[in-house]
Design a protein around this motif. Structure first.
Motif, short mmCIF file in Angstrom:
data_model
loop_
_atom_site.label_atom_id
_atom_site.label_comp_id
_atom_site.label_asym_id
_atom_site.label_seq_id
_atom_site.Cartn_x
_atom_site.Cartn_y
_atom_site.Cartn_z
N GLU A 169 29.50 13.64 -3.40
CA GLU A 169 29.59 12.01 -3.42
C GLU A 169 28.73 11.39 -4.73
O GLU A 169 29.13 10.40 -5.28
N ALA A 174 25.89 9.07 2.69
CA ALA A 174 26.55 10.27 2.58
C ALA A 174 25.97 11.25 3.95
O ALA A 174 26.39 11.71 4.35
N THR A 175 24.74 10.69 4.16
CA THR A 175 23.94 11.55 5.33
C THR A 175 24.34 10.84 6.78
O THR A 175 24.04 11.26 7.55
N SER A 208 22.99 18.39 1.06
CA SER A 208 24.36 18.90 1.44
C SER A 208 25.49 18.97 0.60
O SER A 208 25.46 18.26 -0.44
N ARG A 209 26.40 19.72 0.71
CA ARG A 209 27.61 19.74 -0.34
C ARG A 209 28.10 18.18 -0.27
O ARG A 209 28.38 17.92 -1.51
N LYS A 210 28.32 17.70 0.73
CA LYS A 210 28.86 16.37 0.82
C LYS A 210 28.07 15.25 0.00
O LYS A 210 28.64 14.51 -0.68
N GLU A 211 26.58 15.49 0.13
CA GLU A 211 25.83 14.31 -0.69
C GLU A 211 25.90 14.68 -2.18
O GLU A 211 26.03 13.83 -2.85
#
Length: 474
Positions: free
Chosen positions: A272, A465-466, A266-269
């Protein structure tokens, strides 16, 4: 047989993790050891030898820079290069590393099998190294070194990713150390080979540095087919394993990150992994350590020549620091994995290395023997830290899906460190010694801080991050 509800054995000796990380069965350590023995015989010898070739082809320009300079047959005099020209050429090589490591690992993860990809890179830089034997001017040196850097860029992070595909989180440091330690042997062998070929200067009308490139490039090219045939790809494709062993090999590495997965993060992963403060600290540590490694890789012959040795004898005198680094790297990496204490080990060896550089900087210019001893001492802080730093990143990436990117981004920082290393030795050794000492002490401080931070994260049960619960490695 009834399965226990929430116990997962992570490490031999009864370390227990939270539920849901692997499965609910007691881990079969004897079977794991048997599988590791088979994998070690198939993966480690070849990967280590190929990385030795990688490092030989990377560092031979340092040997070529001073080889046979008394007779005017070194690389700089033959091509009309200056010391600044040399630094620019090596900087371009390192720039190729910085720019291509992440995309190359992305290609390997999603599109090309490891055996095919690594063999292709091997063949490309081997051919370019062979071609380097024909350089006649500065422009050709620049182009070839940039291309060699580009094709070498994907090789080491590719090997590290291959290790994460096949080995569990607490088995990686010592394997990575074995592979990286062969760069130390490459430094030792490179000095020995250059010493021998320096004696062959003029044979066949060629300078010694040209014979060096011909020999090393040819050996690299001959290893392409064995690499393609022998290197395993993924556990699910391993024909040398039984179906039961393939399943076991896949399942065992899912614990705390590992294995092969083509899913997209994902974008967040991704954010980070690239920009998280904790990960940036890891990357900065590797940049600083790579300044030291780059100094050894590209300037050891020059440094030893400055201690009063001739250009050919200097090639031989570069061997002991590399050998010391090799031995210490294996011992320290094994201990770091065995005791789950990567941060402490990096801190201690970096302090020792910093003391070596500082001693070399403070000694009088004519204290040749003492300065050489300090150089050997500095080697214990340069090389052993690298495999532990790399392993630490693989087990503490913000997401299991971004491990390949963390590996590549982390290793691309080596290119930045190497670029810095090119420019700290131009005005003699004083600036370089003080800079390398500062880098070692910086590595020690940040590694200590990261160790304390991971302890806090485990106490507070910080998730990845997940949103999954993780056990962060020390």
């Amino acid at each position: 047989m009834e399965k226990p509800e929430s116990v997962v054995h992570l490490e031999e000796g009864g370390v227990v993790a939270s539920p849901g990380e692997l499965n609910t069965e007691v881990f079969d350590y004897e079977r794991n050891k048997r599988l590791n023995r088979r994998l070690d015989l198939r993966i480690l010898p070849l990967c280590s030898f190929l990385y030795l070739l990688n490092f030989l082809d990377r560092g031979n320009i340092a040997n070529a820079k001073v080889l046979n300079q008394e007779t005017g047959d070194d690389l700089l005099q033959v091509t009309g290069m200056t010391a600044s020209n040399y630094s620019i050429a090596v900087t371009l090589f390192s720039l190729g590393y910085v720019l291509f490591e992440v995309p190359f690992n992305w290609v390997m993860k999603h599109y090309v099998r490891p055996s095919v990809w690594l063999a292709t890179l091997l063949g490309c830089w081997g051919a370019l190294t062979l071609g380097f034997a024909g350089v006649q001017n500065y422009a050709t040196v620049l182009v070839l070194r940039l291309l060699i850097g580009i094709f070498e860029a994907g090789f080491f992070p590719g090997i590290i990713y291959l290790i994460t595909i096949w080995y569990r989180h607490d088995e990686r440091s010592v394997r990575i150390a074995v592979v990286i330690a062969f760069c130390n042997l490459a430094g030792a062998f490179g000095g020995c080979i250059a010493y021998g070929l320096g004696k062959a200067n003029g044979a066949g009308g060629l300078e010694g540095f040209r014979w060096l490139c011909i020999l090393e490039g040819t050996i690299t090219m001959l290893c392409v087919i064995p690499a393609f045939i022998i290197l395993p790809d993924y556990p699910s494709r391993a024909k040398f394993l039984s179906p039961s062993d393939r399943k076991f090999a896949e399942d065992r590495v899912k614990e705390r990150g590992g294995g092969y997965n083509r899913d997209h993060a994902s974008r967040k992963e991704v954010l980070e992994t690239f920009f998280g403060p904790r990960m940036l600290a890891h990357y900065c540590v590797y940049i600083a350590n790579s300044v030291i490694q780059g100094s050894f890789t590209f300037y050891t012959p020059t440094l030893v020549t400055g201690l009063g040795y001739g250009s050919i004898q200097a090639q031989l005198m570069t061997v002991p620091p590399w050998v010391v680094g090799f031995v210490v790297a294996i011992i320290v990496a094994y201990s770091a994995d065995r005791f789950n204490a990567r941060g402490w080990h990096i801190t201690v060896i970096s302090m020792i290395g910093g003391a070596g550089w500082l001693t070399a900087a403070l000694l009088p210019p004519t204290s040749y023997i003492q300065k050489y001893g300090a150089l050997v001492m500095a080697a214990t802080g340069a090389f052993p830290a690298a495999p532990i730093c790399t392993s630490w990143v693989t087990v503490n990436a913000p997401s299991l899906l971004t491990i390949p990117f963390a590996i590549a981004l982390h290793n691309s920082c080596a290119g930045i460190g190497q670029i810095i290393a090119q420019w700290i030795w131009l005005d003699g050794t004083r600036t370089g010694n003080f800079t390398c000492a500062a880098c070692n002490f910086f590595v020690a401080i940040v590694a200590f801080s990261l160790r304390m931070n991971y302890g806090r994260m485990n106490r507070n049960e910080v998730k990845d991050a997940t949103g999954e619960k993780r056990v962060w490695s020390y």
